[in-house]
Design a protein around this motif. Structure first.
Motif, PDB file in Angstrom:
ATOM      1  N   ARG A 235       0.829  -1.207   0.000  1.00 43.69           N
ATOM      2  CA  ARG A 235       0.000   0.000   0.000  1.00 43.69           C
ATOM      3  C   ARG A 235       0.866   1.261   0.000  1.00 43.69           C
ATOM      4  O   ARG A 235       0.584   2.217  -0.734  1.00 43.69           O
ATOM      5  N   ALA A 236       1.921   1.261   0.812  1.00 43.95           N
ATOM      6  CA  ALA A 236       2.815   2.419   0.844  1.00 43.95           C
ATOM      7  C   ALA A 236       3.518   2.609  -0.492  1.00 43.95           C
ATOM      8  O   ALA A 236       3.668   3.732  -0.980  1.00 43.95           O
ATOM      9  N   ALA A 237       3.942   1.514  -1.100  1.00 46.42           N
ATOM     10  CA  ALA A 237       4.613   1.600  -2.398  1.00 46.42           C
ATOM     11  C   ALA A 237       3.665   2.103  -3.479  1.00 46.42           C
ATOM     12  O   ALA A 237       4.043   2.928  -4.324  1.00 46.42           O
ATOM     13  N   HIS A 238       2.421   1.640  -3.456  1.00 46.66           N
ATOM     14  CA  HIS A 238       1.435   2.106  -4.437  1.00 46.66           C
ATOM     15  C   HIS A 238       1.175   3.600  -4.280  1.00 46.66           C
ATOM     16  O   HIS A 238       0.983   4.310  -5.283  1.00 46.66           O
ATOM     17  N   THR A 239       1.155   4.082  -3.041  1.00 47.44           N
ATOM     18  CA  THR A 239       0.959   5.514  -2.817  1.00 47.44           C
ATOM     19  C   THR A 239       2.085   6.319  -3.439  1.00 47.44           C
ATOM     20  O   THR A 239       1.851   7.341  -4.098  1.00 47.44           O
ATOM     21  N   VAL A 240       3.317   5.862  -3.246  1.00 53.00           N
ATOM     22  CA  VAL A 240       4.464   6.573  -3.814  1.00 53.00           C
ATOM     23  C   VAL A 240       4.447   6.495  -5.333  1.00 53.00           C
ATOM     24  O   VAL A 240       4.774   7.471  -6.024  1.00 53.00           O
ATOM     25  N   LEU A 241       4.054   5.349  -5.880  1.00 55.06           N
ATOM     26  CA  LEU A 241       3.974   5.218  -7.334  1.00 55.06           C
ATOM     27  C   LEU A 241       2.955   6.195  -7.921  1.00 55.06           C
ATOM     28  O   LEU A 241       3.213   6.851  -8.930  1.00 55.06           O
ATOM     29  N   LEU A 242       1.792   6.318  -7.284  1.00 51.29           N
ATOM     30  CA  LEU A 242       0.794   7.285  -7.735  1.00 51.29           C
ATOM     31  C   LEU A 242       1.310   8.707  -7.594  1.00 51.29           C
ATOM     32  O   LEU A 242       1.050   9.567  -8.444  1.00 51.29           O
ATOM     33  N   LEU A 243       2.046   8.962  -6.512  1.00 46.59           N
ATOM     34  CA  LEU A 243       2.596  10.297  -6.281  1.00 46.59           C
ATOM     35  C   LEU A 243       3.581  10.661  -7.393  1.00 46.59           C
ATOM     36  O   LEU A 243       3.528  11.773  -7.950  1.00 46.59           O
ATOM     37  N   VAL A 244       4.473   9.749  -7.720  1.00 44.09           N
ATOM     38  CA  VAL A 244       5.470  10.008  -8.764  1.00 44.09           C
ATOM     39  C   VAL A 244       4.798  10.165 -10.121  1.00 44.09           C
ATOM     40  O   VAL A 244       5.143  11.068 -10.909  1.00 44.09           O
ATOM     41  N   ALA A 245       3.829   9.295 -10.427  1.00 47.81           N
ATOM     42  CA  ALA A 245       3.134   9.394 -11.708  1.00 47.81           C
ATOM     43  C   ALA A 245       2.399  10.728 -11.835  1.00 47.81           C
ATOM     44  O   ALA A 245       2.401  11.355 -12.905  1.00 47.81           O
TER      45      ALA A 245
END
Length: 302
Positions: A235-245
Motif C-alpha cells: 500500500r505504501a509503495a502504491h501511494t508513492v507510485l501514484l505520487l510520482v506518476a
C-alpha cells in the motif's frame, strides 16, 4: 464577431482564474492538514518516522509554492493599480523556484527511500531501519539548501511587471516578466530536473519489479504476519507510485505550456493562468493522495 471572441476569451479567463483561486485555497488547506498530521508525533514526545519527516518538508514547500504563486494573482485581481515592484517580483519568483525544486527533491527522496525499504535481505533491512531516521532529515535539509543555492541566479533575470501580450489582456500587464536566462543556466536547470525525474522513474520502476517478484514468491504463503506486512508495504509503495506518476504527468504538461510561451513569446493571460494551474496541480492534489491512502494518524516510532 470580434466582440463575441473577446467576450468568450474574457469568460474563459475568469473561469481559469476561479479554478486557480479554488485550487490555491483547497491545496493550501490540504497541505496544512498534511503538515499537522505528520508533525503530531513530535508534539507527543515521539520521533518522526522517515516518511513523515519527508512529508513534513514537502508540505512546507507546497505551502510556500502556493503563497508565492498566489501573490501576483491577488494583486492582479484586487489591487489593479499597484502591480508588484521589481524587488517583489524577484522575491516571489525566487521563493516559487525554491519551493518547486524542494518539492521535486523531497518526492525523489520519498520514492528512493520507499524502494530501498522494499529491497529483500535481512542485513539491508536492518541497516535501513537503524540509519534511515538519521539520514532522512539531513537529506531534506540538503534539498532546501540545494534549491536555495541553485536558484540564486533567478532574481537577476526577473524584472517588474510590464505590458506583455496584446492590449486586450486586461490583467496580463500586472505579472512579472523575465529576461532570457543564459544558456548555462538553462542547461543546469534542465539537468537538475532530469536527474530528479530520472531517479523517481528509476525507483518507481524498480518498486514495480520488486512488488511483482515478491507477489510471485508469496502468493502461496498465507501466514498472517507476512500477509499483513506485505499489505502495508504494498500500500505504501502504491501511494508513492501514484505520487510520482502524478508529479511527472503535471510536470510534463506544464513544461510544454511554458516552452510554448517562451518559444513563441505568447503572453496571453489565459496561457499564463493555464501554466500556473498545471504547476500547482501536484502541490494541490498530492496531499489528498497521501491522506486518503493513509487515513489514520501516523504511527510514531520510539
Amino acid at each position: 464577431m470580434s466582440f463575441q471572441n473577446n467576450a468568450r476569451r474574457t469568460t474563459g479567463e475568469k473561469a481559469l482564474k476561479t479554478i486557480l483561486f479554488f485550487q490555491m485555497g483547497i491545496g493550501a488547506l490540504a497541505n496544512v492538514t498534511l503538515f499537522f498530521r505528520n508533525v503530531s508525533p513530535v508534539w507527543h514526545g515521539h520521533k518522526q518516522r522517515p516518511p513523515h519527516t519527508i512529508l513534513t518538508h514537502m508540505a512546507v514547500a507546497n505551502l510556500l509554492d502556493f503563497v508565492s504563486a498566489g501573490i501576483p494573482y491577488m494583486k492582479a485581481a484586487f489591487v489593479l493599480r499597484k502591480p508588484l515592484s521589481s524587488l517583489g517580483c524577484k522575491f516571489v519568483y525566487y521563493i516559487h523556484r525554491v519551493a518547486r525544486n524542494t518539492t521535486m527533491c523531497s518526492t525523489c527522496i520519498l520514492s528512493t527511500y520507499r524502494f530501498l525499504t522494499l529491497i529483500p535481505g535481512r542485513m539491508v533491512w536492518t541497516m535501513l531501519r537503524g540509519q534511515a531516521p538519521k539520514v532522512i532529515h539531513p537529506s531534506c535539509c540538503i534539498c532546501w539548501m540545494f534549491s536555495i543555492f541553485l536558484n540564486t541566479y533567478v532574481p537577476v533575470n526577473i524584472t517588474d511587471a510590464q505590458q506583455v501580450g496584446n492590449s486586450t489582456d486586461t490583467q496580463g500587464k500586472w505579472f512579472c516578466s523575465s529576461l532570457d536566462p543564459s544558456a548555462n543556466m538553462v542547461i543546469l536547470w534542465v539537468a537538475v530536473d532530469a536527474m530528479f525525474i530520472g531517479l523517481m522513474v528509476w525507483s518507481s520502476g524498480s518498486m514495480v519489479l520488486l512488488l511483482h517478484r515478491h507477489h510471485q514468491r508469496v502468493r502461496y504463503i498465507h501466514t498472517p504476519n507476512s500477509s499483513h506486512r506485505h499489505h502495508l508495504e504494498t500500500r505504501a509503495a502504491h501511494t508513492v507510485l501514484l505520487l510520482v506518476a502524478t508529479f511527472v504527468s503535471f510536470y510534463v504538461l506544464n513544461s510544454i505550456v511554458t516552452f510554448y510561451v517562451a518559444a513563441f513569446l505568447d503572453f496571453h493571460l489565459w496561457l499564463i493562468q493555464t501554466s500556473s494551474i498545471l504547476a500547482l496541480c501536484f502541490p494541490a492534489f498530492s496531499p489528498f493522495l497521501l491522506i486518503l491512502h493513509n487515513p489514520g494518524p501516523p504511527r510514531s516510532c520510539s
